[in-house]
Design an enzyme around this catalytic site. Structure first.
Site, PDB file in Angstrom:
ATOM      1  N   SER A  88       0.841  -1.210   0.000  1.00 50.99           N
ATOM      2  CA  SER A  88       0.000   0.000   0.000  1.00 50.99           C
ATOM      3  C   SER A  88       0.873   1.256   0.000  1.00 50.99           C
ATOM      4  O   SER A  88       2.021   1.217   0.462  1.00 50.99           O
ATOM      5  CB  SER A  88      -0.868   0.015   1.259  1.00 50.99           C
ATOM      6  OG  SER A  88      -1.527   1.252   1.396  1.00 50.99           O
ATOM      7  N   TYR A 146      -2.185  -1.197  10.983  1.00 51.98           N
ATOM      8  CA  TYR A 146      -2.261  -1.599   9.568  1.00 51.98           C
ATOM      9  C   TYR A 146      -1.024  -1.165   8.776  1.00 51.98           C
ATOM     10  O   TYR A 146      -0.446  -1.964   8.036  1.00 51.98           O
ATOM     11  CB  TYR A 146      -3.526  -0.978   8.979  1.00 51.98           C
ATOM     12  CG  TYR A 146      -3.724  -1.134   7.488  1.00 51.98           C
ATOM     13  CD1 TYR A 146      -4.202  -2.325   6.934  1.00 51.98           C
ATOM     14  CD2 TYR A 146      -3.468  -0.074   6.612  1.00 51.98           C
ATOM     15  CE1 TYR A 146      -4.413  -2.448   5.562  1.00 51.98           C
ATOM     16  CE2 TYR A 146      -3.679  -0.200   5.238  1.00 51.98           C
ATOM     17  CZ  TYR A 146      -4.147  -1.383   4.724  1.00 51.98           C
ATOM     18  OH  TYR A 146      -4.352  -1.511   3.367  1.00 51.98           O
ATOM     19  N   LYS A 194       1.826  -3.146   6.059  1.00 53.23           N
ATOM     20  CA  LYS A 194       2.034  -2.823   4.642  1.00 53.23           C
ATOM     21  C   LYS A 194       3.515  -2.535   4.379  1.00 53.23           C
ATOM     22  O   LYS A 194       4.063  -2.932   3.358  1.00 53.23           O
ATOM     23  CB  LYS A 194       1.146  -1.637   4.253  1.00 53.23           C
ATOM     24  CG  LYS A 194      -0.344  -1.949   4.339  1.00 53.23           C
ATOM     25  CD  LYS A 194      -0.785  -2.852   3.206  1.00 53.23           C
ATOM     26  CE  LYS A 194      -1.571  -4.050   3.601  1.00 53.23           C
ATOM     27  NZ  LYS A 194      -1.948  -4.906   2.459  1.00 53.23           N
TER      28      LYS A 194
HETATM   29  N1  LIG Z   1      -8.744  -0.504  -1.117  1.00 56.35           N
HETATM   30  C1  LIG Z   1      -7.671   0.252  -0.879  1.00 56.35           C
HETATM   31  O1  LIG Z   1      -7.743   1.498  -0.849  1.00 56.35           O
HETATM   32  C2  LIG Z   1      -6.354  -0.381  -0.671  1.00 56.35           C
HETATM   33  C3  LIG Z   1      -6.201  -1.730  -0.411  1.00 56.35           C
HETATM   34  N2  LIG Z   1      -4.945  -2.247  -0.235  1.00 56.35           N
HETATM   35  C4  LIG Z   1      -4.758  -3.663   0.032  1.00 56.35           C
HETATM   36  O2  LIG Z   1      -5.376  -4.430  -0.973  1.00 56.35           O
HETATM   37  C5  LIG Z   1      -5.712  -5.701  -0.454  1.00 56.35           C
HETATM   38  C6  LIG Z   1      -7.135  -6.047  -0.863  1.00 56.35           C
HETATM   39  O3  LIG Z   1      -8.010  -5.117  -0.266  1.00 56.35           O
HETATM   40  P1  LIG Z   1      -9.391  -4.664  -0.919  1.00 56.35           P
HETATM   41  O4  LIG Z   1      -9.651  -5.392  -2.148  1.00 56.35           O
HETATM   42  O5  LIG Z   1      -9.398  -3.200  -0.941  1.00 56.35           O
HETATM   43  O6  LIG Z   1     -10.389  -5.123   0.230  1.00 56.35           O
HETATM   44  P2  LIG Z   1     -11.732  -5.986   0.245  1.00 56.35           P
HETATM   45  O7  LIG Z   1     -12.229  -5.870   1.641  1.00 56.35           O
HETATM   46  O8  LIG Z   1     -12.605  -5.611  -0.869  1.00 56.35           O
HETATM   47  O9  LIG Z   1     -11.218  -7.466  -0.017  1.00 56.35           O
HETATM   48  C7  LIG Z   1     -10.427  -8.116   0.914  1.00 56.35           C
HETATM   49  C8  LIG Z   1     -10.202  -9.524   0.439  1.00 56.35           C
HETATM   50  O10 LIG Z   1      -9.334 -10.163   1.388  1.00 56.35           O
HETATM   51  C9  LIG Z   1      -9.927 -11.378   1.765  1.00 56.35           C
HETATM   52  N3  LIG Z   1      -9.551 -11.740   3.117  1.00 56.35           N
HETATM   53  C10 LIG Z   1      -9.600 -10.980   4.230  1.00 56.35           C
HETATM   54  N4  LIG Z   1      -9.162 -11.669   5.288  1.00 56.35           N
HETATM   55  C11 LIG Z   1      -8.829 -12.895   4.824  1.00 56.35           C
HETATM   56  C12 LIG Z   1      -8.307 -14.052   5.424  1.00 56.35           C
HETATM   57  N5  LIG Z   1      -8.031 -14.100   6.732  1.00 56.35           N
HETATM   58  N6  LIG Z   1      -8.083 -15.141   4.664  1.00 56.35           N
HETATM   59  C13 LIG Z   1      -8.365 -15.121   3.341  1.00 56.35           C
HETATM   60  N7  LIG Z   1      -8.856 -14.048   2.714  1.00 56.35           N
HETATM   61  C14 LIG Z   1      -9.088 -12.950   3.442  1.00 56.35           C
HETATM   62  C15 LIG Z   1     -11.410 -11.183   1.608  1.00 56.35           C
HETATM   63  O11 LIG Z   1     -11.973 -12.459   1.410  1.00 56.35           O
HETATM   64  P3  LIG Z   1     -13.441 -12.877   1.895  1.00 56.35           P
HETATM   65  O12 LIG Z   1     -14.393 -12.212   0.960  1.00 56.35           O
HETATM   66  O13 LIG Z   1     -13.402 -14.351   1.725  1.00 56.35           O
HETATM   67  O14 LIG Z   1     -13.556 -12.397   3.293  1.00 56.35           O
HETATM   68  C16 LIG Z   1     -11.480 -10.314   0.369  1.00 56.35           C
HETATM   69  O15 LIG Z   1     -11.443 -11.104  -0.788  1.00 56.35           O
HETATM   70  C17 LIG Z   1      -5.501  -5.622   1.061  1.00 56.35           C
HETATM   71  O16 LIG Z   1      -4.275  -6.246   1.389  1.00 56.35           O
HETATM   72  C18 LIG Z   1      -5.405  -4.126   1.322  1.00 56.35           C
HETATM   73  O17 LIG Z   1      -4.599  -3.847   2.426  1.00 56.35           O
HETATM   74  C19 LIG Z   1      -3.833  -1.476  -0.330  1.00 56.35           C
HETATM   75  C20 LIG Z   1      -3.949  -0.157  -0.570  1.00 56.35           C
HETATM   76  C21 LIG Z   1      -5.204   0.493  -0.755  1.00 56.35           C
HETATM   77  C1  LIG Z   2      -8.364   0.951   3.714  1.00 58.48           C
HETATM   78  C2  LIG Z   2      -7.861   2.299   3.392  1.00 58.48           C
HETATM   79  O1  LIG Z   2      -8.843   3.088   2.829  1.00 58.48           O
HETATM   80  C3  LIG Z   2      -6.783   2.239   2.384  1.00 58.48           C
HETATM   81  O2  LIG Z   2      -5.908   1.181   2.665  1.00 58.48           O
HETATM   82  C4  LIG Z   2      -4.733   1.543   2.259  1.00 58.48           C
HETATM   83  O3  LIG Z   2      -3.768   0.801   2.302  1.00 58.48           O
HETATM   84  C5  LIG Z   2      -4.729   2.930   1.734  1.00 58.48           C
HETATM   85  O4  LIG Z   2      -3.627   3.620   2.124  1.00 58.48           O
HETATM   86  C6  LIG Z   2      -5.963   3.484   2.296  1.00 58.48           C
HETATM   87  O5  LIG Z   2      -5.714   4.011   3.575  1.00 58.48           O
END
Ligand SMILES: NC(=O)C1=CN([C@@H]2O[C@H](COP(=O)(O)OP(=O)(O)OC[C@H]3O[C@@H](n4cnc5c(N)ncnc54)[C@H](OP(=O)(O)O)[C@@H]3O)[C@@H](O)[C@H]2O)C=CC1
Ligand SMILES: C[C@H](O)[C@@H]1OC(=O)[C@H](O)[C@@H]1O
Length: 253
Positions: free
Chosen positions: A143, A156, A160
């Protein structure tokens, strides 16, 4: 087609960025294995979407915080797809909470899912790639928060930064096997993880105003960079991080 016949494993593929990455990779000719924490309609519809694109889809259910889930995921991919070429460690949680009264269990769970989950999954995938002897790559969805802080994210942001650091170390450990390791640093991407936080119109407007490209990111914005990093176009990239944030990081004033 940048990924014809490549076998790509994606943790947390059911929703958000993981789902976007799965679809973009399948559009480029990859077969996909998805890890999800539980069966759901969302996983079923993703499988159908991948198959409609003419590619294979395998599902493995398991909590990434459990090391046994990593072994099971690799076994499912080997059985269903014949091997492993790339691991996208994407699964993550961000339960927003203030620092001074952060419950211990929330910190531990966030570290276990985001950082340890990435560690177990990448280690298991790398061992399979070494056994195959054909190289491959690891991609951690870190991230922008690896580089900056967040008032409600003291548990968090270190996970990252940890994922980013992990990719740097394993890039060194795995280069001799032809395995690359890189991280993607997304900015704010509109998904379920921040739905509640961005439901506040003032917060959303503030976040959008910080982005020179004028909009929040979409899962496919990150999925396209996953395609690039997995492909031969990035064949000389390892230990690198790619910031994909619409310019938010550089926008101080
Ligand atoms: N959205 C954002 O702004 C940003 C997101 N990220 C990173 O991107 C990644 C994806 O996030 P995002 O798509 O936004 O979030 P979502 O909440 O949309 O999706 C999260 C995903 O992670 C899965 N998950 C969570 N916990 C577990 C677990 N214990 N075991 C297996 N699967 C798990 C969920 O699966 P299930 O549906 O089965 O629970 C889901 O598919 C994360 O690592 C987040 O930190 C990084 C920067 C920015
Ligand atoms: C979940 C937050 O909106 C998102 O997660 C990240 O890793 C980004 O920096 C944002 O804070």
């Amino acid at each position: 087609m940048l990924l014809q016949g490549q076998r790509i494993l994606i943790t947390g593929g059911s929703r958000g960025i993981g789902r976007g990455a799965a679809i973009e990779c399948a559009k480029h000719g990859a077969d996909i294995a998805i890890n999800a924490s539980a069966p759901s309609d969302s996983v079923d519809s993703l499988v159908k979407e991948i198959e409609t694109l003419g590619r294979k889809a395998v599902v493995s259910i398991g909590d990434v915080a459990d090391p046994d889930s990593a072994t099971a995921f690799i076994e499912a991919a080997v059985k269903g797809l014949g091997g492993v070429d790339h691991m996208v460690a994407n699964a993550g949680i961000c339960p927003f909470h203030s620092f001074l009264d952060m419950p211990v269990e929330v910190v531990k769970r966030t570290v276990d899912v985001n950082l340890m989950g990435t560690y177990y999954m990448c280690q298991a995938a790398a061992n399979q790639m070494v056994r195959q002897g054909t190289g491959g790559s690891l991609i951690a969805i870190s991230s922008i928060s690896a580089l900056v802080g967040g008032e409600m994210q003291s548990h968090y942001t270190p996970t990252k930064a940890g994922q980013h650091s992990l990719m740097q170390s394993v890039a060194i450990a795995l280069g001799k096997y032809g395995i690359r390791a890189n991280s993607i640093l997304p900015g704010t991407i509109a998904t379920d993880i921040n739905k509640e936080d961005l439901a506040d119109p003032a917060k959303r407007e503030y976040m959008e105003g910080r982005i020179p490209l004028g909009r929040l990111g979409k899962p496919e914005d990150i999925g396209k960079v996953v395609v690039f990093l997995a492909s031969d176009l990035a064949g000389y990239m390892t230990g690198a991080h790619v910031l994909v944030d619409g310019g938010a990081f550089v926008h101080l004033q």
